[in-house]
Design an enzyme around this catalytic site. Structure first.
Site, mmCIF file in Angstrom:
data_model
loop_
_atom_site.group_PDB
_atom_site.id
_atom_site.type_symbol
_atom_site.label_atom_id
_atom_site.label_comp_id
_atom_site.label_asym_id
_atom_site.label_seq_id
_atom_site.Cartn_x
_atom_site.Cartn_y
_atom_site.Cartn_z
ATOM 1 N N GLY A 22 0.994 -1.218 -0.042
ATOM 2 C CA GLY A 22 0.202 -0.234 0.012
ATOM 3 C C GLY A 22 0.711 1.367 0.011
ATOM 4 N N SER A 151 -3.826 -0.634 14.916
ATOM 5 C CA SER A 151 -4.361 0.521 14.781
ATOM 6 C C SER A 151 -5.258 0.807 16.923
ATOM 7 C CB SER A 151 -5.879 0.387 14.032
ATOM 8 O OG SER A 151 -6.711 1.496 14.914
ATOM 9 N N TYR A 176 -13.740 -3.810 11.360
ATOM 10 C CA TYR A 176 -12.394 -3.116 11.291
ATOM 11 C C TYR A 176 -11.621 -3.695 12.655
ATOM 12 C CZ TYR A 176 -8.743 -0.021 10.918
ATOM 13 O OH TYR A 176 -8.154 0.998 11.063
#
Length: 324
Positions: A22, A151, A176
């Site tokens: 990414g 995260s 998520y």
């Protein structure tokens, strides 16, 4: 500045090879820029080749002497992962840092090409398979590292082993959090297994806090709406600051593996990088081991750390990597 870690704190990376998933935008591109500033050779592992080449051209505009390679990788497709890894093994004989950076955040319910829920499939399973397939390069490179991005959403994450594909219901933010907790548990379990094998490679997890990237596009690849982008900008720190924990995890000499690195400001949302101990209670050994087993079953990729003697000119070759 005294007492804070910045790109200036990074050691030289000349002669080192780094793969960043990414890398065509956001945190991935900022991470690539940080490595380029220190002389590393960078592989942009990207789904969209046009964006990847544009990003690489921008990087070369700032660092004309940088060595950059752009290769296609779709983490939502196990066959793409296998093809990418095969190409890396064919072209290169070393890999100093693998940065498992790419991610999708809170999209509507979708599945990967292989039928996995998109967030768990791309964010975790894709990187699990990629790391396993690149293990031969990592383990034959002294001092190599695997850096996996989690995260702050991992704090509230839970692994729904009975509903990994969302067939019993789907909540975008809940899934998520699951995928980001999976990233964190994978990084810690990988370190445990590397240590047991006596490998020189280490695994470190990190998170960017709340950083101003296009993850809020919800996996569409399009730019977020103006109002949402403005609100997000007020709440977050820059992508350049958000990339510092990744660069720290990838290069800081005092790390031994298994650490979790993030911003040191209030709630881990902003600030310069340091140790984050807020998720230690999530490190359940049974859950980590079960997630590993399930990931092997779903991806078809098993990690094999054993050293095997091979007949090759009278020399012993070290064969590490994937057992299919």
């Amino acid at each position: 500045m005294d007492g804070v870690w910045t790109i200036d704190s990074m050691p030289e990376m000349t002669g080192k090879r780094v793969i960043i998933t990414g890398a065509s935008g956001g945190l991935g591109l900022e991470t690539a820029l940080g490595f380029a500033a220190k002389g590393a050779e960078i592989v942009f592992a990207v789904r969209n080749m046009e964006k990847g080449h544009q990003a690489a051209a921008g990087l070369l505009g700032k660092f004309p002497k940088a060595r950059v390679e752009v290769e296609r990788l779709d983490l939502a497709d196990l066959s793409s992962i296998a093809a990418f890894a095969a190409e890396m093994l064919r072209k290169h004989d070393s890999l100093d840092v693998l940065v498992n950076n790419a991610g999708v955040m809170i999209p509507p319910y979708r599945q990967t090409k292989d039928g996995f829920e998109l967030q768990f499939g791309s964010n975790h399973l894709g990187h699990f398979a990629l790391t396993g397939r690149l293990l031969p390069l990592l383990l034959q490179t002294p001092g190599s590292r695997v850096v996996t991005l989690s995260s702050i959403a991992a704090k509230s994450g839970y692994i729904y082993f009975n509903n990994l594909d969302g067939h019993l219901g789907y909540g975008a933010m809940k899934f998520y959090g699951q995928s980001k907790l999976a990233n964190l548990l994978f990084a810690r379990e990988l370190q445990k297994r590397l240590s047991a094998a006596g490998a020189d490679t280490i695994s470190v997890a990190c998170h960017p806090g709340v950083s101003n990237t296009n993850l809020i596009s919800r996996g569409s690849g399009k730019q977020a709406g103006r109002a949402m982008a403005m609100l997000w900008g007020l709440m977050s720190q820059s992508a350049a600051m958000g990339a510092l924990p990744t660069l720290y995890a990838a290069t800081e000499p005092k790390l031994y593996g298994g650490e979790y690195i993030g911003p040191t400001g209030k709630g881990g949302r902003k600030g310069y990088p340091g140790f984050d101990l807020s998720v230690d209670h999530k490190m359940n050994e049974e859950t980590m081991a079960k997630l590993w087993r399930v990931s092997e079953e779903l991806t078809g990729v098993s990690y094999d750390f054993q050293v095997r003697p091979q007949e090759s000119g009278g020399k012993e070759e070290r064969l590490y990597g994937v057992k299919l």
